[in-house]
Design a protein around this motif. Structure first.
Motif, PDB file in Angstrom:
ATOM      1  N   CYS A  47       0.852  -1.195   0.000  1.00  0.00           N
ATOM      2  CA  CYS A  47       0.000   0.000   0.000  1.00  0.00           C
ATOM      3  C   CYS A  47       0.888   1.245   0.000  1.00  0.00           C
ATOM      4  O   CYS A  47       1.698   1.434   0.905  1.00  0.00           O
TER       5      CYS A  47
ATOM      6  N   CYS B  96       0.101   3.607   3.258  1.00  0.00           N
ATOM      7  CA  CYS B  96       0.618   3.113   4.541  1.00  0.00           C
ATOM      8  C   CYS B  96       2.138   3.077   4.527  1.00  0.00           C
ATOM      9  O   CYS B  96       2.790   3.379   5.524  1.00  0.00           O
TER      10      CYS B  96
ATOM     11  N   CYS C 187      -6.203  -2.039   0.286  1.00  0.00           N
ATOM     12  CA  CYS C 187      -5.380  -2.117   1.494  1.00  0.00           C
ATOM     13  C   CYS C 187      -6.263  -2.438   2.700  1.00  0.00           C
ATOM     14  O   CYS C 187      -7.218  -1.717   2.967  1.00  0.00           O
TER      15      CYS C 187
ATOM     16  N   CYS D 136      -5.890   0.849   5.368  1.00  0.00           N
ATOM     17  CA  CYS D 136      -6.438   2.192   5.137  1.00  0.00           C
ATOM     18  C   CYS D 136      -7.541   2.213   4.080  1.00  0.00           C
ATOM     19  O   CYS D 136      -8.263   3.192   3.967  1.00  0.00           O
TER      20      CYS D 136
HETATM   21 ZN   LIG Z   1      -2.938   1.313   3.301  1.00  0.00          ZN
END
Ligand SMILES: [Zn+2]
Length: 377
Positions: A3, A6, A38, A41
């Protein structure tokens, strides 16, 4: 695949999960993309994404685009509310097309109009750059006051890199407008929303998160009638932070839920402390990011603000929003409260204002503001 949000925000390697696969037809050729999401998030994107050469051919010929209804006037009106009084801004639109957004900005006083537009068949009435890189090469850094990316962000394979370029173009405190289709809109599945050219798919939460991680401060957000989310953010830090060399940040220690929770608690507490002040003769110490932040979160403060104080002589004599900037020694006697917008500046303020402040002013208080990286758990 990791991701990007992140990874950038937390320094963590969070692997995306394949939640679905989707098949497209592109110029008669079948193309299968995985939908990655993800788990931490919620950022969603296509994998592997279409090749850069295909993208380039596509974006240099806009006649292939479906005509989209984008509310340029609404966007300009939103921006107008966050401009300084009588501001004559330099404006750039990325994906400027025929200049329809820039014309709306000209109506509300924009002086210089720049557009990034790769389709060379368009004859623009704005100053055109073919790419962001060319704009960066030709313009002074930090020279654009307002930058718009309406329905552009979802096309990007590397939104962080583009946000860094945007920060380089924008003045400190400059405004960035971003509008993207809203992944949370229940109608997104029944409109031509999933296309191979939409690489990144955002919810209001992931969009605001990516902007804040990249150093922008949210000013306003709205769901539009076009199944989209519109956000206006301010360029917060300058120069562009070097993420590689930054010490472990707040985000490295806390995920998005923790971040949002802490921020809410902090804002509530700050609102309570500011509400208890009972002064209509304030001075605000500092004219940097912290003060911008404070005024953006609490615009009502301006009504009671007599002036700003800064010991940096290059800042003195100018106006910030609606108040003059004085040296601490020249703080008018009528001021009874000085707000220091950062704990870090407390010592500097005490030194600059001197003993006089503590004798003359009833109430010298320090307020810190929420800057995630500095006030971590
Ligand atoms: Zn993420």
């Amino acid at each position: 695949m990791h991701c990007i949000i992140c990874n950038e925000a937390r320094g963590d390697i969070i692997s995306m999960e394949t939640v679905d696969r989707i098949r497209f037809e592109l110029d008669g050729v079948g193309l299968t993309e995985a939908i990655h999401s993800c788990p931490t998030c919620g950022y969603t994107c296509l994998h592997p994404g279409i090749p850069a050469s295909t993208l380039e051919a596509y974006y240099t010929n806009q006649s292939r685009w479906p005509s989209e209804t984008i509310a340029h006037r609404e966007q300009a009106e939103l921006i107008h509310r966050y401009m300084r009084e009588n501001q004559i801004p330099k404006v750039m639109d990325i994906g400027a097309y025929d200049g329809r957004f820039l014309r709306e900005m000209a109506r509300i006083g924009a002086s210089e109009l720049y557009g990034v537009e790769p389709d060379m068949s368009i004859e623009p009435d704005y100053y055109r750059f073919e790419t962001i890189e060319l704009a960066l090469a030709h313009l002074r850094p930090n020279s654009i006051d307002i930058l718009s990316m309406g329905h552009v962000f979802e096309h990007l394979q590397d939104p962080f890199r583009v946000l860094e370029q945007v920060k380089e173009l924008l003045v400190p405190g400059g405004l960035l407008l971003v509008e993207v289709p809203n992944l949370e809109d229940p109608q997104v599945q029944i409109v031509p929303y999933w296309t191979p050219f939409h690489h990144s798919y955002f919810t209001p939460t992931t969009l605001s998160y990516i902007l804040e991680v990249a150093g922008f401060q949210m000013q306003a957000q709205a769901l539009t009638g076009y199944r989209s989310v519109r956000m206006l953010a301010r360029n917060f830090s300058n120069p562009v932070p070097n993420w590689d060399q930054a010490p472990p940040s707040f985000y490295a220690r806390a995920g998005i839920d923790q971040y949002l929770l802490e921020r809410e608690i902090f804002l509530d507490d700050l609102a309570r402390r500011l509400g208890a002040l009972q002064s209509d003769k304030l001075a605000i110490f500092g004219t940097g990011d912290h003060t911008y932040w404070l005024l953006n979160e609490f615009p009502g403060l301006l009504e009671s603000t007599v002036c700003f104080l800064n010991s940096d002589t290059t800042k003195q004599g100018y106006w910030l929003d609606r108040g003059p900037v004085f040296s601490p020694e020249d703080c008018p006697d009528e001021v009874d409260t000085i707000i220091c917008s950062s704990y870090d500046s407390q010592d500097e303020m005490a030194q600059a204002v001197g003993k006089r402040a503590f004798l003359l002013y009833d109430d010298v208080r320090a307020y810190d503001v929420w800057m995630g990286e500095e006030n971590g758990v």
